[in-house]
Design a protein around this motif. Sequence first.
Motif, PDB file in Angstrom:
ATOM      1  N   CYS A  10      -4.561  20.574   1.163  1.00  0.00           N
ATOM      2  CA  CYS A  10      -3.885  21.743   1.730  1.00  0.00           C
ATOM      3  C   CYS A  10      -2.371  21.506   1.801  1.00  0.00           C
ATOM      4  O   CYS A  10      -1.882  20.427   1.471  1.00  0.00           O
ATOM      5  N   MET A  11      -1.643  22.508   2.236  1.00  0.00           N
ATOM      6  CA  MET A  11      -0.189  22.415   2.313  1.00  0.00           C
ATOM      7  C   MET A  11       0.263  21.278   3.237  1.00  0.00           C
ATOM      8  O   MET A  11       1.200  20.548   2.918  1.00  0.00           O
ATOM      9  N   ASN A  12      -0.404  21.115   4.384  1.00  0.00           N
ATOM     10  CA  ASN A  12      -0.046  20.038   5.307  1.00  0.00           C
ATOM     11  C   ASN A  12      -0.309  18.667   4.682  1.00  0.00           C
ATOM     12  O   ASN A  12       0.456  17.729   4.894  1.00  0.00           O
ATOM     13  N   CYS A  13      -1.372  18.553   3.915  1.00  0.00           N
ATOM     14  CA  CYS A  13      -1.697  17.291   3.248  1.00  0.00           C
ATOM     15  C   CYS A  13      -0.620  16.949   2.222  1.00  0.00           C
ATOM     16  O   CYS A  13      -0.191  15.802   2.115  1.00  0.00           O
ATOM     17  N   LYS A  14      -0.178  17.962   1.491  1.00  0.00           N
ATOM     18  CA  LYS A  14       0.867  17.755   0.491  1.00  0.00           C
ATOM     19  C   LYS A  14       2.177  17.356   1.154  1.00  0.00           C
ATOM     20  O   LYS A  14       2.894  16.492   0.657  1.00  0.00           O
ATOM     21  N   LYS A  15       2.489  17.968   2.287  1.00  0.00           N
ATOM     22  CA  LYS A  15       3.713  17.641   3.015  1.00  0.00           C
ATOM     23  C   LYS A  15       3.648  16.203   3.531  1.00  0.00           C
ATOM     24  O   LYS A  15       4.638  15.464   3.461  1.00  0.00           O
ATOM     25  N   LEU A  16       2.497  15.790   4.056  1.00  0.00           N
ATOM     26  CA  LEU A  16       2.329  14.420   4.533  1.00  0.00           C
ATOM     27  C   LEU A  16       2.496  13.433   3.376  1.00  0.00           C
ATOM     28  O   LEU A  16       3.128  12.396   3.533  1.00  0.00           O
ATOM     29  N   ALA A  52      -4.494  13.124   7.565  1.00  0.00           N
ATOM     30  CA  ALA A  52      -4.438  11.831   8.248  1.00  0.00           C
ATOM     31  C   ALA A  52      -3.743  10.837   7.329  1.00  0.00           C
ATOM     32  O   ALA A  52      -3.738  11.000   6.112  1.00  0.00           O
ATOM     33  N   ILE A  53      -3.164   9.821   7.942  1.00  0.00           N
ATOM     34  CA  ILE A  53      -2.527   8.755   7.172  1.00  0.00           C
ATOM     35  C   ILE A  53      -3.154   7.422   7.563  1.00  0.00           C
ATOM     36  O   ILE A  53      -3.345   7.142   8.747  1.00  0.00           O
ATOM     37  N   VAL A  54      -3.510   6.646   6.532  1.00  0.00           N
ATOM     38  CA  VAL A  54      -4.141   5.342   6.716  1.00  0.00           C
ATOM     39  C   VAL A  54      -3.279   4.318   5.990  1.00  0.00           C
ATOM     40  O   VAL A  54      -2.935   4.514   4.822  1.00  0.00           O
ATOM     41  N   ILE A  55      -2.909   3.252   6.690  1.00  0.00           N
ATOM     42  CA  ILE A  55      -2.124   2.193   6.061  1.00  0.00           C
ATOM     43  C   ILE A  55      -2.904   0.892   6.187  1.00  0.00           C
ATOM     44  O   ILE A  55      -3.283   0.492   7.288  1.00  0.00           O
ATOM     45  N   ASN A  56      -3.153   0.281   5.026  1.00  0.00           N
ATOM     46  CA  ASN A  56      -3.945  -0.956   4.969  1.00  0.00           C
ATOM     47  C   ASN A  56      -5.260  -0.821   5.736  1.00  0.00           C
ATOM     48  O   ASN A  56      -5.629  -1.667   6.536  1.00  0.00           O
ATOM     49  N   GLU A  57      -5.927   0.299   5.507  1.00  0.00           N
ATOM     50  CA  GLU A  57      -7.250   0.595   6.062  1.00  0.00           C
ATOM     51  C   GLU A  57      -7.258   0.847   7.567  1.00  0.00           C
ATOM     52  O   GLU A  57      -8.329   0.841   8.182  1.00  0.00           O
ATOM     53  N   LYS A  58      -6.106   1.095   8.181  1.00  0.00           N
ATOM     54  CA  LYS A  58      -6.047   1.442   9.598  1.00  0.00           C
ATOM     55  C   LYS A  58      -5.493   2.847   9.745  1.00  0.00           C
ATOM     56  O   LYS A  58      -4.403   3.148   9.240  1.00  0.00           O
ATOM     57  N   VAL A  59      -6.232   3.702  10.450  1.00  0.00           N
ATOM     58  CA  VAL A  59      -5.774   5.070  10.686  1.00  0.00           C
ATOM     59  C   VAL A  59      -4.571   5.021  11.621  1.00  0.00           C
ATOM     60  O   VAL A  59      -4.635   4.443  12.703  1.00  0.00           O
ATOM     61  N   LYS A  60      -3.475   5.618  11.180  1.00  0.00           N
ATOM     62  CA  LYS A  60      -2.238   5.617  11.972  1.00  0.00           C
ATOM     63  C   LYS A  60      -2.030   6.944  12.699  1.00  0.00           C
ATOM     64  O   LYS A  60      -1.474   6.965  13.786  1.00  0.00           O
ATOM     65  N   VAL A  65       1.125  16.498  10.648  1.00  0.00           N
ATOM     66  CA  VAL A  65       1.975  15.995   9.577  1.00  0.00           C
ATOM     67  C   VAL A  65       2.979  15.035  10.212  1.00  0.00           C
ATOM     68  O   VAL A  65       3.886  15.463  10.922  1.00  0.00           O
ATOM     69  N   SER A  66       2.800  13.753   9.987  1.00  0.00           N
ATOM     70  CA  SER A  66       3.725  12.753  10.519  1.00  0.00           C
ATOM     71  C   SER A  66       5.066  12.885   9.809  1.00  0.00           C
ATOM     72  O   SER A  66       5.118  13.160   8.607  1.00  0.00           O
TER      73      SER A  66
END
Length: 79
Positions: A10-16, A52-60, A65-66
């Motif tokens: 979606c638009m928010n996913c693209k923005k993230l 959602a954003i995940v960095i090195n397998e951890k949900v941040k 939209v961060s």
Amino acid sequence: MIIKILGSGCMNCKKLYENAKAAVEETGVEAEIVKVEDFKEIMKYGVMRTPAIVINEKVKAFGKVSTVSEIKTFIEDAR
């Protein structure tokens, strides 16, 4: 470092995704940014709201939209 953007595309996913890309460029860290659109995969992270954003397998963060600034902090914390 692997950064995953979870969502339907979606638009928010693209923005993230764009914010994550900018944060990686600004921090100069080597990272692969991956879009995850399969809801079975997303559910494995326990995320009920996207994007959602995940960095090195951890949900941040999820359900918003961060900002680039927030993502840069997530990257620094994950180093």
